[in-house]
Design an enzyme around this catalytic site. Sequence first.
Site, mmCIF file in Angstrom:
data_model
loop_
_atom_site.group_PDB
_atom_site.id
_atom_site.type_symbol
_atom_site.label_atom_id
_atom_site.label_comp_id
_atom_site.label_asym_id
_atom_site.label_seq_id
_atom_site.Cartn_x
_atom_site.Cartn_y
_atom_site.Cartn_z
ATOM 1 N N THR A 24 0.868 -1.183 0.000
ATOM 2 C CA THR A 24 0.000 0.000 0.000
ATOM 3 C C THR A 24 0.906 1.235 0.000
ATOM 4 O O THR A 24 0.989 1.955 0.992
ATOM 5 C CB THR A 24 -0.897 0.007 1.253
ATOM 6 O OG1 THR A 24 -0.073 -0.235 2.416
ATOM 7 C CG2 THR A 24 -1.980 -1.037 1.182
ATOM 8 N N THR A 82 -1.457 -2.317 5.844
ATOM 9 C CA THR A 82 -1.747 -1.071 6.556
ATOM 10 C C THR A 82 -2.492 -0.152 5.594
ATOM 11 O O THR A 82 -2.000 0.131 4.494
ATOM 12 C CB THR A 82 -0.435 -0.404 7.015
ATOM 13 O OG1 THR A 82 0.278 -1.360 7.797
ATOM 14 C CG2 THR A 82 -0.705 0.844 7.818
ATOM 15 N N LYS A 139 -3.294 1.153 13.856
ATOM 16 C CA LYS A 139 -2.048 0.769 13.180
ATOM 17 C C LYS A 139 -1.269 2.014 12.752
ATOM 18 O O LYS A 139 -0.063 2.123 12.993
ATOM 19 C CB LYS A 139 -2.380 -0.107 11.965
ATOM 20 C CG LYS A 139 -1.195 -0.447 11.098
ATOM 21 C CD LYS A 139 -0.122 -1.241 11.819
ATOM 22 C CE LYS A 139 1.172 -1.248 11.043
ATOM 23 N NZ LYS A 139 2.262 -1.912 11.723
ATOM 24 N N CYS A 182 7.676 1.459 6.145
ATOM 25 C CA CYS A 182 6.363 1.874 6.661
ATOM 26 C C CYS A 182 6.303 3.198 7.414
ATOM 27 O O CYS A 182 5.313 3.921 7.266
ATOM 28 C CB CYS A 182 5.796 0.770 7.533
ATOM 29 S SG CYS A 182 5.410 -0.679 6.533
ATOM 30 N N LYS A 204 18.010 -1.459 8.896
ATOM 31 C CA LYS A 204 18.337 -1.851 10.271
ATOM 32 C C LYS A 204 19.082 -3.174 10.190
ATOM 33 O O LYS A 204 19.145 -3.773 9.103
ATOM 34 C CB LYS A 204 17.080 -1.968 11.143
ATOM 35 C CG LYS A 204 16.098 -3.035 10.665
ATOM 36 C CD LYS A 204 14.794 -3.036 11.433
ATOM 37 C CE LYS A 204 14.901 -3.733 12.771
ATOM 38 N NZ LYS A 204 13.561 -4.074 13.324
HETATM 39 P P1 NAD Z 1 5.721 -6.448 0.042
HETATM 40 O O1 NAD Z 1 5.892 -5.495 -1.076
HETATM 41 O O2 NAD Z 1 6.894 -7.180 0.582
HETATM 42 O O3 NAD Z 1 4.644 -7.562 -0.387
HETATM 43 C C1 NAD Z 1 3.463 -7.284 -1.054
HETATM 44 C C2 NAD Z 1 3.236 -8.372 -2.107
HETATM 45 O O4 NAD Z 1 1.922 -8.218 -2.650
HETATM 46 C C3 NAD Z 1 4.201 -8.300 -3.301
HETATM 47 O O5 NAD Z 1 4.915 -9.517 -3.400
HETATM 48 C C4 NAD Z 1 3.273 -8.071 -4.516
HETATM 49 O O6 NAD Z 1 3.704 -8.761 -5.675
HETATM 50 C C5 NAD Z 1 1.964 -8.639 -4.009
HETATM 51 N N1 NAD Z 1 0.784 -8.144 -4.709
HETATM 52 C C6 NAD Z 1 0.462 -6.850 -5.009
HETATM 53 N N2 NAD Z 1 -0.738 -6.811 -5.613
HETATM 54 C C7 NAD Z 1 -1.175 -8.093 -5.717
HETATM 55 C C8 NAD Z 1 -2.359 -8.697 -6.251
HETATM 56 N N3 NAD Z 1 -3.329 -7.955 -6.773
HETATM 57 N N4 NAD Z 1 -2.480 -10.038 -6.177
HETATM 58 C C9 NAD Z 1 -1.493 -10.800 -5.642
HETATM 59 N N5 NAD Z 1 -0.371 -10.287 -5.109
HETATM 60 C C10 NAD Z 1 -0.207 -8.943 -5.145
HETATM 61 O O7 NAD Z 1 4.987 -5.654 1.189
HETATM 62 P P2 NAD Z 1 5.038 -5.948 2.775
HETATM 63 O O8 NAD Z 1 6.256 -5.342 3.359
HETATM 64 O O9 NAD Z 1 4.726 -7.384 3.023
HETATM 65 O O10 NAD Z 1 3.820 -5.058 3.255
HETATM 66 C C11 NAD Z 1 2.486 -5.401 2.951
HETATM 67 C C12 NAD Z 1 1.567 -4.531 3.792
HETATM 68 O O11 NAD Z 1 1.802 -4.775 5.175
HETATM 69 C C13 NAD Z 1 1.768 -3.029 3.591
HETATM 70 O O12 NAD Z 1 0.513 -2.406 3.681
HETATM 71 C C14 NAD Z 1 2.625 -2.629 4.768
HETATM 72 O O13 NAD Z 1 2.402 -1.290 5.143
HETATM 73 C C15 NAD Z 1 2.136 -3.553 5.856
HETATM 74 N N6 NAD Z 1 3.118 -3.873 6.921
HETATM 75 C C16 NAD Z 1 4.428 -4.129 6.597
HETATM 76 C C17 NAD Z 1 5.326 -4.485 7.609
HETATM 77 C C18 NAD Z 1 6.771 -4.776 7.307
HETATM 78 O O14 NAD Z 1 7.542 -4.953 8.239
HETATM 79 N N7 NAD Z 1 7.197 -4.846 6.062
HETATM 80 C C19 NAD Z 1 4.874 -4.612 8.931
HETATM 81 C C20 NAD Z 1 3.541 -4.360 9.207
HETATM 82 C C21 NAD Z 1 2.660 -4.000 8.190
HETATM 83 C C1 UGA Z 2 8.148 -0.908 12.307
HETATM 84 C C2 UGA Z 2 7.410 -1.139 13.632
HETATM 85 O O1 UGA Z 2 8.367 -1.316 14.672
HETATM 86 C C3 UGA Z 2 6.502 -2.361 13.550
HETATM 87 O O2 UGA Z 2 5.762 -2.493 14.748
HETATM 88 C C4 UGA Z 2 5.549 -2.188 12.366
HETATM 89 O O3 UGA Z 2 4.734 -3.332 12.222
HETATM 90 C C5 UGA Z 2 6.347 -1.974 11.100
HETATM 91 O O4 UGA Z 2 7.199 -0.806 11.261
HETATM 92 C C6 UGA Z 2 5.506 -1.710 9.910
HETATM 93 O O5 UGA Z 2 4.374 -1.285 10.013
HETATM 94 O O6 UGA Z 2 6.074 -1.896 8.844
HETATM 95 P P1 UGA Z 2 10.273 -1.954 11.121
HETATM 96 O O7 UGA Z 2 10.169 -0.760 10.236
HETATM 97 O O8 UGA Z 2 10.398 -3.288 10.493
HETATM 98 O O9 UGA Z 2 8.999 -2.023 12.085
HETATM 99 O O10 UGA Z 2 11.540 -1.783 12.090
HETATM 100 P P2 UGA Z 2 11.810 -0.911 13.412
HETATM 101 O O11 UGA Z 2 12.501 -1.770 14.377
HETATM 102 O O12 UGA Z 2 10.598 -0.221 13.875
HETATM 103 O O13 UGA Z 2 12.846 0.164 12.888
HETATM 104 C C7 UGA Z 2 12.450 1.216 12.030
HETATM 105 C C8 UGA Z 2 13.603 2.189 11.853
HETATM 106 O O14 UGA Z 2 13.813 2.946 13.047
HETATM 107 C C9 UGA Z 2 14.946 1.523 11.549
HETATM 108 O O15 UGA Z 2 15.633 2.271 10.577
HETATM 109 C C10 UGA Z 2 15.662 1.550 12.876
HETATM 110 O O16 UGA Z 2 17.044 1.528 12.746
HETATM 111 C C11 UGA Z 2 15.172 2.881 13.426
HETATM 112 N N1 UGA Z 2 15.259 2.989 14.899
HETATM 113 C C12 UGA Z 2 14.564 2.140 15.689
HETATM 114 C C13 UGA Z 2 16.029 3.997 15.466
HETATM 115 O O17 UGA Z 2 16.653 4.795 14.754
HETATM 116 N N2 UGA Z 2 16.082 4.103 16.833
HETATM 117 C C14 UGA Z 2 15.384 3.261 17.648
HETATM 118 O O18 UGA Z 2 15.477 3.425 18.889
HETATM 119 C C15 UGA Z 2 14.612 2.253 17.064
#
Ligand code: NAD
Ligand code: UGA
Length: 480
Positions: free
Chosen positions: A88, A128, A216, A272, A335
Amino acid sequence: MVKICCIGAGYVGGPTMAVIALKCPEIEVAVVDISVPRINAWNSEQLPIYEPGLDDVVKQCRGRNLFFSTDVERHVCEADIVFVSVNTPTKTRGLGAGKAADLTYWESAARMIADVSKSSKIVVEKSTVPVKTAEAIEKILSHNSKGINFQILSNPEFLAEGTAIEDLFKPDRVLIGGRETPEGAKAVKTLKDVYAHWVPEDRIICTNLWSAELSKLAANAFLAQRISSVNAMSALCEATGADVTEVSHAVGKDTRIGSKFLNASVGFGGSCFQKDILNLVYICECNGLPEVAHYWKQVILMNDYQKTRFVNRVVASMFNTVANKKVAILGFAFKKDTGDTRETPAIDVCKGLLGDKAQLSIYDPQVSEDQIRKDLSMNKFDWDHPAHLQPSSPTAIKQLSVVWDAYEATKDAHAVCILTEWDEFRNLDYQKMFDNMQKPAFVFDGRNVVDAEKLRNIGFIVYSIGKPLDAWLKDMPAVA
Ligand code: NAD
Ligand code: UGA
């Protein structure tokens, strides 16, 4: 037997579904994606993402009750619960460009679910999304449903990369939002039963849909805000002689504040934080709340300031120019313990140094040269969109080399910038490094991983974020 299908085999879909499959052996879980290389990788020995503990979980369930497939329609059709975990990203053009969430991928997934479904389903927002997305999704599903009943739930994911498996095994909470109707409550109960296989009941929070969606965005905004707050303090520490590590330790001892997420750094990265806060800002603006929007925007501006401040510090310390000087970059991932480079602060720092004509030599234990070159060639926000927006053959940046060893990267360099807190950077042989560098030799520690005193004794000029400045740095022009 309940069947689950997850659309999107990314950083969230893959690990989350693998853990559900592990903890619920009687549930069949299919993870589907339109990306053939991604699915092939999930079915191979070399998984598409690096995440400690993930290989082991996947090995235990793959082929048993966990399947990765590109046959999206068949698995969606057969499932009782469909998770949607697609990307997203931030919109890159049109209304809300640079802020609003691009729901193209979500919408096309919803339309496909409506098209192929022949039985009632629970559709779970795992991605998200902006608050009120469920309403839009409901409209798409109900207008195309041919009388089939869809219940929408919001079940945002809180895992962090690098600790995803640990986070999924022992979540602080699982959040489930649903419609406040008997059918909504029934759907919430069905999903709750899945998590109840391993998550204690008191950690499963049930709310209405909008609270779950907004929580979220709020959680990510609060987490990022703490980092921007401590980073703001780091600038003041450098100006006054205070030490940010001591300040954050003292502040964090207050149990009302807590000690986590108070590490000053070169800036936060990851896929994110920035995207979700920009999205929050946009939602506030659309709801006629400019003051609230402005408040949260500052978290991003402070993060941008911190990255610029770091680059300025490097350049100012090295006689106001890095042109043609070799600068070693240690760490490129956003990270430690991940190979993910999405929105990594290293991109902005490297671009800043390249802009000043530095010669960069980059080493990261998990990031490939191809990825680094792509990242440095891409426009802002394009990274989370399909391949057509991304450079297929990244322009050759001549001032750049990518190497597979920290000593190689630092050989003959004038300076070292540490941009990721990989454990191995704490224990490098800095004497050996110093001996092979140009003099004066600088270390700019963007993650506060090195023992600055020890390095100063070797002969380095050391800059650590938010720490009392080296005499050398004090004499250099102030940086903004
Ligand atoms: P990502 O890009 O790694 O994965 C998304 C996948 O969806 C891709 O492989 C893409 O090919 C696939 N896709 C897109 N459109 C599609 C469709 N129509 N049909 C089938 N597959 C399709 O993304 P992500 O990091 O896994 O994040 C996904 C969501 O989760 C986002 O909204 C993100 O904000 C949220 N989120 C991410 C994290 C994180 O740590 N990365 C943590 C919490 C929430
Ligand atoms: C973050 C949140 O921690 C998760 O809870 C959430 O689900 C996720 O985003 C998401 O929605 O994608 P993530 O981005 O994977 O997770 O990693 P973090 O550990 O949060 O680190 C984010 C960034 O902040 C990194 O660049 C890290 O180095 C930095 N950071 C973290 C700092 O600079 N200082 C800190 O004290 C902690």
